[in-house]
Design a protein around this motif. Sequence first.
Motif, short mmCIF file in Angstrom:
data_model
loop_
_atom_site.label_atom_id
_atom_site.label_comp_id
_atom_site.label_asym_id
_atom_site.label_seq_id
_atom_site.Cartn_x
_atom_site.Cartn_y
_atom_site.Cartn_z
N LYS A 1 1.12 3.19 -3.60
CA LYS A 1 0.01 4.13 -3.49
C LYS A 1 0.03 5.21 -4.57
O LYS A 1 -1.01 5.50 -5.17
CB LYS A 1 -0.03 4.76 -2.11
CG LYS A 1 -1.22 5.68 -1.91
CD LYS A 1 -1.67 5.67 -0.50
CE LYS A 1 -2.83 6.58 -0.26
NZ LYS A 1 -4.04 6.19 -0.90
N ARG B 1 0.82 -1.21 0.00
CA ARG B 1 0.00 0.00 0.00
C ARG B 1 0.85 1.26 0.00
O ARG B 1 0.56 2.22 -0.71
CB ARG B 1 -0.94 0.01 1.21
CG ARG B 1 -2.02 -1.04 1.18
CD ARG B 1 -3.00 -0.80 0.11
NE ARG B 1 -3.78 0.39 0.43
CZ ARG B 1 -4.71 0.90 -0.35
NH1 ARG B 1 -5.00 0.33 -1.47
NH2 ARG B 1 -5.37 1.98 0.00
N ASP C 1 -3.07 5.58 -7.15
CA ASP C 1 -3.85 6.82 -7.25
C ASP C 1 -3.88 7.34 -8.67
O ASP C 1 -4.92 7.78 -9.17
CB ASP C 1 -3.27 7.88 -6.31
CG ASP C 1 -3.51 7.57 -4.85
OD1 ASP C 1 -4.42 6.75 -4.56
OD2 ASP C 1 -2.81 8.16 -4.01
#
Length: 90
Positions: free
Chosen positions: A34, A30, A38
């Motif tokens: 990330k 994560r 995104d």
Amino acid sequence: MRGGGRARQNAIRSGIVVLGAAAFAYLSYRVGFKPYLDRAQEAMDSQIHSSDHAAAAAAAASASWEDQPGHPEGDGGLAPSRDPAAVLRD
């Protein structure tokens, strides 16, 4: 029967190590990915919004084309047939 307690402790210890490793792997995934996740989500959202706008523009363009006097649906002419032979004939 004393060995049974030691085996149980080893099993519990192994389970804790496995759960800790899984939690660490999830958090690393994560945190490490990330920014990429995104960006991918933003790209998918923008693609959905652009296709919604394109579909709305196409619907508006086709509605205005059908309202023209020479178009069969626009001036009260014959409705299009759903028969495949009629489609090929036109």
